[in-house]
Design a protein around this motif. Structure first.
Motif, PDB file in Angstrom:
ATOM      1  N   PRO A 193       0.809  -1.234   0.000  1.00  0.00           N
ATOM      2  CA  PRO A 193       0.000   0.000   0.000  1.00  0.00           C
ATOM      3  C   PRO A 193       0.831   1.268   0.000  1.00  0.00           C
ATOM      4  N   ASP A 194       2.125   1.174   0.222  1.00  0.00           N
ATOM      5  CA  ASP A 194       2.972   2.365   0.278  1.00  0.00           C
ATOM      6  C   ASP A 194       3.543   2.760  -1.085  1.00  0.00           C
ATOM      7  N   ILE A 195       3.264   1.977  -2.136  1.00  0.00           N
ATOM      8  CA  ILE A 195       3.855   2.293  -3.445  1.00  0.00           C
ATOM      9  C   ILE A 195       3.110   3.415  -4.148  1.00  0.00           C
ATOM     10  N   GLY A 196       1.913   3.772  -3.659  1.00  0.00           N
ATOM     11  CA  GLY A 196       1.213   4.930  -4.197  1.00  0.00           C
ATOM     12  C   GLY A 196       0.307   4.660  -5.373  1.00  0.00           C
ATOM     13  N   VAL A 197      -0.067   3.403  -5.636  1.00  0.00           N
ATOM     14  CA  VAL A 197      -1.007   3.080  -6.708  1.00  0.00           C
ATOM     15  C   VAL A 197      -2.179   2.316  -6.108  1.00  0.00           C
ATOM     16  N   ARG A 198      -3.299   2.310  -6.848  1.00  0.00           N
ATOM     17  CA  ARG A 198      -4.459   1.568  -6.391  1.00  0.00           C
ATOM     18  C   ARG A 198      -4.273   0.084  -6.679  1.00  0.00           C
ATOM     19  N   LEU A 199      -4.943  -0.733  -5.903  1.00  0.00           N
ATOM     20  CA  LEU A 199      -4.840  -2.179  -6.050  1.00  0.00           C
ATOM     21  C   LEU A 199      -5.274  -2.627  -7.437  1.00  0.00           C
ATOM     22  N   VAL A 200      -6.292  -1.985  -7.993  1.00  0.00           N
ATOM     23  CA  VAL A 200      -6.794  -2.400  -9.299  1.00  0.00           C
ATOM     24  C   VAL A 200      -5.710  -2.281 -10.372  1.00  0.00           C
ATOM     25  N   SER A 201      -4.857  -1.250 -10.275  1.00  0.00           N
ATOM     26  CA  SER A 201      -3.770  -1.089 -11.246  1.00  0.00           C
ATOM     27  C   SER A 201      -2.687  -2.141 -11.058  1.00  0.00           C
ATOM     28  N   PHE A 202      -2.433  -2.473  -9.816  1.00  0.00           N
ATOM     29  CA  PHE A 202      -1.405  -3.472  -9.509  1.00  0.00           C
ATOM     30  C   PHE A 202      -1.874  -4.877  -9.878  1.00  0.00           C
ATOM     31  N   ALA A 203      -3.164  -5.150  -9.703  1.00  0.00           N
ATOM     32  CA  ALA A 203      -3.671  -6.519  -9.849  1.00  0.00           C
ATOM     33  C   ALA A 203      -3.904  -6.936 -11.283  1.00  0.00           C
ATOM     34  N   VAL A 204      -3.969  -5.988 -12.219  1.00  0.00           N
ATOM     35  CA  VAL A 204      -4.332  -6.339 -13.595  1.00  0.00           C
ATOM     36  C   VAL A 204      -3.380  -7.368 -14.185  1.00  0.00           C
ATOM     37  N   HIS A 205      -2.104  -7.255 -13.884  1.00  0.00           N
ATOM     38  CA  HIS A 205      -1.129  -8.222 -14.403  1.00  0.00           C
ATOM     39  C   HIS A 205      -1.408  -9.623 -13.874  1.00  0.00           C
TER      40      HIS A 205
END
Length: 282
Positions: free
Chosen positions: A94-106
């Motif tokens: 959660p500290d990387i500054g992006v939403r989970l939806v952007s991270f999870a797409v891959h």
């Protein structure tokens, strides 16, 4: 938004009901999402992870709809995508500054891709990383271009950074159809059977193949006999009685007969076998 956890109870009997229920679940604000992610990362709070997963199920369903053209059950695609979502939640910082939806797409797409490649054909259509990338990109290109002409193949190859021959090979794989070796059984005796078993030649009884097999067996026997002849009488007798006789002698039986220990018989046998292998391979 309140801290009430999302209920994990979703309909399982109907895909439409499941999708509708998934879209009814409330979305998370950025603050709530980060708070839940921190709780899971720091405290391994499974309730927080569950809320993150259920709040993003609509996202998995939307991606699954993009792969309907592969002829695979949508519920299976959603299931595989949900596995990818779980993996993303486990790795999300959660500290990387992006939403989970952007991270999870891959992760969601990766699981769906794996499922499609495992189940789209009996024989795998793509095995290497480059082939897998070409498979999905080529299919998207063909949906826009239709059947590929030489000019279109060249354009796709240039866009994807591969050789035109590679595009043609993948296009042929994707255009092929699976068929069982035996095929369906015909109801009538004079019905035509187009299964491969009906027209592929059986080479087991082909004269040249039989001659080759017999000649190979003969050469192996000759090599075996010559290798045996090169051993001393005791070593030859031990190998013959240990391996070539119908009633095989034990180490202790041979040891009693030759007046040595069973370990000595084993050593003689080992050395003789090594000499045999060397002679046969020479």
């Amino acid at each position: 938004m309140t801290n009430t956890a999302i209920s994990p109870l979703l309909p399982t009997g109907s895909m439409d009901a499941y999708i509708n229920a998934a879209f009814q679940l409330p979305m998370l604000s950025a603050e709530r999402e980060k708070a839940l992610a921190i709780r899971y990362r720091d405290d391994q709070d499974l309730a927080a992870a569950r809320e993150l997963i259920f709040a993003h199920l609509r996202f998995v369903v939307r991606i699954a709809r993009n792969y309907n053209g592969y002829g695979l059950p949508q519920q299976d695609l959603v299931q595989e995508g949900t596995i990818g979502l779980m993996k993303a939640v486990r790795r999300f910082d959660p500290d990387i500054g992006v939403r989970l939806v952007s991270f999870a797409v891959h992760w969601v797409k990766a699981e769906m891709h794996e499922y499609i490649l495992r189940n789209w054909r009996i024989v795998k259509v793509a095995t290497t990383k480059a082939q897998r990338k070409l498979f999905f990109n080529l299919r998207s290109a063909k949906q826009r271009l239709g059947w590929s002409s030489p000019e279109e193949v060249a354009g796709i190859a240039e866009d994807l950074g591969v050789k035109p021959e590679t595009v043609l090979e993948m296009e042929a794989r994707m255009s092929s159809q699976d068929i069982a070796f035996d095929g369906p059984q015909a109801d009538e005796e004079d019905a035509v059977n187009f299964a491969p078993s009906a027209y592929l030649a059986d080479m087991r009884h082909e004269p040249a193949s039989q001659f080759e097999t017999l000649d190979s067996e003969h050469r192996q026997q000759e090599a075996l006999y010559q290798a045996l002849a090169g051993l001393d009488a005791r070593s030859r007798d031990i190998l013959q009685r240990r391996w070539l006789s119908e009633s095989k002698a034990t180490l202790h039986e041979l040891a009693d007969e030759y007046g040595v220990s069973a370990e000595r018989i084993r050593q003689i046998e080992k050395v003789a076998m090594q000499k045999m292998r060397t002679a046969i391979m020479a």
